[in-house]
Write a protein that holds these residues in place. Structure first.
Motif, PDB file in Angstrom:
ATOM      1  N   GLY A   1      12.297  -4.000 -23.364  1.00 46.25           N
ATOM      2  CA  GLY A   1      11.165  -4.571 -22.640  1.00 46.25           C
ATOM      3  C   GLY A   1       9.853  -3.926 -23.050  1.00 46.25           C
ATOM      4  O   GLY A   1       8.806  -4.588 -23.110  1.00 46.25           O
ATOM      5  N   ILE A   2       9.904  -2.632 -23.356  1.00 51.99           N
ATOM      6  CA  ILE A   2       8.715  -1.923 -23.835  1.00 51.99           C
ATOM      7  C   ILE A   2       8.428  -2.305 -25.289  1.00 51.99           C
ATOM      8  O   ILE A   2       7.282  -2.557 -25.666  1.00 51.99           O
ATOM      9  N   ASP A   3       9.484  -2.351 -26.113  1.00 51.97           N
ATOM     10  CA  ASP A   3       9.304  -2.781 -27.507  1.00 51.97           C
ATOM     11  C   ASP A   3       8.626  -4.147 -27.591  1.00 51.97           C
ATOM     12  O   ASP A   3       7.822  -4.404 -28.495  1.00 51.97           O
ATOM     13  N   LYS A   4       8.957  -5.038 -26.657  1.00 51.22           N
ATOM     14  CA  LYS A   4       8.451  -6.412 -26.708  1.00 51.22           C
ATOM     15  C   LYS A   4       7.173  -6.602 -25.898  1.00 51.22           C
ATOM     16  O   LYS A   4       6.663  -7.724 -25.784  1.00 51.22           O
TER      17      LYS A   4
ATOM     18  N   ASP B   1       2.790  -1.256 -10.524  1.00 44.18           N
ATOM     19  CA  ASP B   1       1.894  -2.208 -11.178  1.00 44.18           C
ATOM     20  C   ASP B   1       2.636  -3.421 -11.727  1.00 44.18           C
ATOM     21  O   ASP B   1       1.994  -4.383 -12.177  1.00 44.18           O
ATOM     22  N   TYR B   2       3.952  -3.359 -11.706  1.00 45.22           N
ATOM     23  CA  TYR B   2       4.789  -4.461 -12.191  1.00 45.22           C
ATOM     24  C   TYR B   2       5.629  -5.076 -11.068  1.00 45.22           C
ATOM     25  O   TYR B   2       5.961  -6.258 -11.124  1.00 45.22           O
ATOM     26  N   ILE B   3       5.994  -4.273 -10.097  1.00 46.85           N
ATOM     27  CA  ILE B   3       6.867  -4.715  -8.997  1.00 46.85           C
ATOM     28  C   ILE B   3       6.083  -4.569  -7.701  1.00 46.85           C
ATOM     29  O   ILE B   3       5.851  -3.460  -7.220  1.00 46.85           O
ATOM     30  N   TRP B   4       5.672  -5.708  -7.110  1.00 47.52           N
ATOM     31  CA  TRP B   4       4.728  -5.691  -5.993  1.00 47.52           C
ATOM     32  C   TRP B   4       5.385  -6.022  -4.652  1.00 47.52           C
ATOM     33  O   TRP B   4       4.688  -6.201  -3.648  1.00 47.52           O
TER      34      TRP B   4
ATOM     35  N   VAL C   1      10.952  -7.829 -14.599  1.00 46.93           N
ATOM     36  CA  VAL C   1      10.078  -7.849 -15.776  1.00 46.93           C
ATOM     37  C   VAL C   1      10.591  -8.837 -16.820  1.00 46.93           C
ATOM     38  O   VAL C   1       9.821  -9.617 -17.398  1.00 46.93           O
ATOM     39  N   TRP C   2      11.898  -8.814 -17.064  1.00 44.81           N
ATOM     40  CA  TRP C   2      12.484  -9.724 -18.053  1.00 44.81           C
ATOM     41  C   TRP C   2      12.540 -11.168 -17.532  1.00 44.81           C
ATOM     42  O   TRP C   2      12.570 -12.116 -18.316  1.00 44.81           O
ATOM     43  N   ARG C   3      12.647 -11.331 -16.213  1.00 49.85           N
ATOM     44  CA  ARG C   3      12.721 -12.643 -15.562  1.00 49.85           C
ATOM     45  C   ARG C   3      13.977 -13.423 -15.951  1.00 49.85           C
ATOM     46  O   ARG C   3      14.021 -14.647 -15.900  1.00 49.85           O
TER      47      ARG C   3
END
Length: 385
Positions: free
Chosen positions: A130-133, A145-148, A224-226
């Motif tokens: 996920g970080i690589d992409k 900041d990603y999971i609210w 994050v990946w959904r």
């Protein structure tokens, strides 16, 4: 003149390449893995046989009925119960690969078994992808900041980064899928009131092995990946390395969330309440070869070398732990008389994927008594030196 950060990265890269292994044989899916004799690979036959015999003779002492082994092994945890699938296990099994070729194997290497916390190294890899992409800018970003949805609300949890989750030093506080963080592997001292009302440790300062917090990482990576993490692992890694179609990655029965209007299962990073990765020794070995070859399978770079180097860098509070990989550095969990350039995935009951870059070797063991793995690696090292 190099800036300090650039120079540091360059030094890390040089040290990484100085010990980097290379593999030129990659078995096709469902192929019979090519074997070479110990003499062809400069391996001492006598010590090799001694190591293999040792693995076969030192089977994990817990029940082969893993429901029983799990309930007994974690009996002191308050409220502990089986929440996901389990499976009766087989006997000792494993492979030793040198330069990508099988130099020894024992037991049923195609049998699918639970792998417990070896799953964590797969979860770390999916997060790294996920970080690589670019789905996550950097693992030092705050998870909030990603999971609210409240998972990282509050004065303490809002300080937690992805890196803290990967290194198991977040001290995340809360409940997920009915599991309470303080009830997972509680201290030997005190009681429920002490555990519930404990003082929280600053994120990044104290490592505590804890599956509830690992499952928070899995839940966060899913959002994050959904899409389900087993699908990510299949498409990005396992299909590309020719893994069989037999492996499965499970979550708890109640671990459902909704993303893009679709219900998705959040998987676990271990199996101590059931679930986790169910996989064969041979598919574990393929994953190990991918890491031995610095994230490259044949001519395709599946995982960045930069991520692998960060994943096997010692964390500040625990020199023996990186991003859900154990490191054989001098510390509390050090295997004596074995290369320090070894890192490995480890799971309950004696499941291991060992990557030995010094000797260009991957080792997979199933159901080896966990306290005996250091001695096993000492014997194997004598065969390789």
């Amino acid at each position: 003149m190099f800036p300090t950060k650039t120079l540091f990265s360059f030094i890390l890269l040089v040290s990484f390449y100085s010990v980097s292994a290379q593999v030129d044989y990659f078995p096709e899916r469902n192929a019979i893995w090519l074997e070479k004799t110990p003499s062809e690979l400069n391996v001492d036959l006598e010590w090799l046989n001694d190591a293999v015999d040792f693995a076969k003779e030192n089977e994990y002492s817990g029940s082969r009925d893993l429901r029983i082994a799990i309930l007994k092994g974690f009996a002191r945890e308050p409220f502990h119960e089986i929440l996901g699938p389990t499976k009766k296990r087989g006997g000792p099994a494993g492979l030793i690969l040198k330069d990508g070729y099988v130099v020894a194997k024992w037991g049923d290497t195609k049998r699918v078994d639970m792998t417990f916390s070896v799953t964590k190294s797969f979860l770390s890899t999916v997060t790294g992808l996920g970080i690589d992409k670019g789905l996550i800018t950097n693992e030092t970003d705050f998870a909030k900041d990603y999971i609210w949805d409240g998972t990282f609300d509050g004065r303490h949890n809002s300080k937690i980064t992805w890196q803290h989750l990967l290194q198991q030093n977040s001290d995340w506080s809360g409940e997920l899928w009915g599991g309470k963080d303080w009830a997972d592997r509680p201290p030997r001292e005190g009681d429920l009131d002490d555990w519930k009302n404990r003082a929280l440790k600053e994120p990044g300062t104290h490592m505590e092995y804890n599956d509830v917090r690992v499952n928070v990482l899995a839940y966060s990576a899913l959002h994050v990946w959904r899409k389900p993490l087993p699908q990510v692992l299949k498409e990005e890694v396992m299909d590309k390395i020719g893994a069989s179609t037999t492996w499965r990655w499970f979550g708890y029965e109640n671990a459902w969330t909704t993303i893009d209007g679709l219900k998705m299962k959040s998987v676990t990073g271990g199996g101590h309440s059931g679930a986790g990765l169910f996989i064969s020794a041979e598919d574990m070995a393929r994953f190990g070869v991918l890491f031995l070859n610095n994230g490259k399978w044949k001519n395709e770079q599946l995982i960045s070398e930069d991520w692998i180097q960060r994943a096997i860098t010692p964390s500040q509070p625990n020199v023996n732990y990186g991003y859900m990989w154990w490191l054989n550095k001098k510390g509390p969990r050090h295997w004596e008389n074995v290369s320090e350039d070894i890192y490995y995935a480890a799971g309950f009951g004696g499941n291991f994927i060992v990557v030995d870059r010094t000797h260009n070797v991957v080792v997979v063991t199933r159901w080896l008594e966990p306290s005996k793995v250091g001695e096993f690696m000492q014997k194997l090292t004598k065969a390789l030196d």
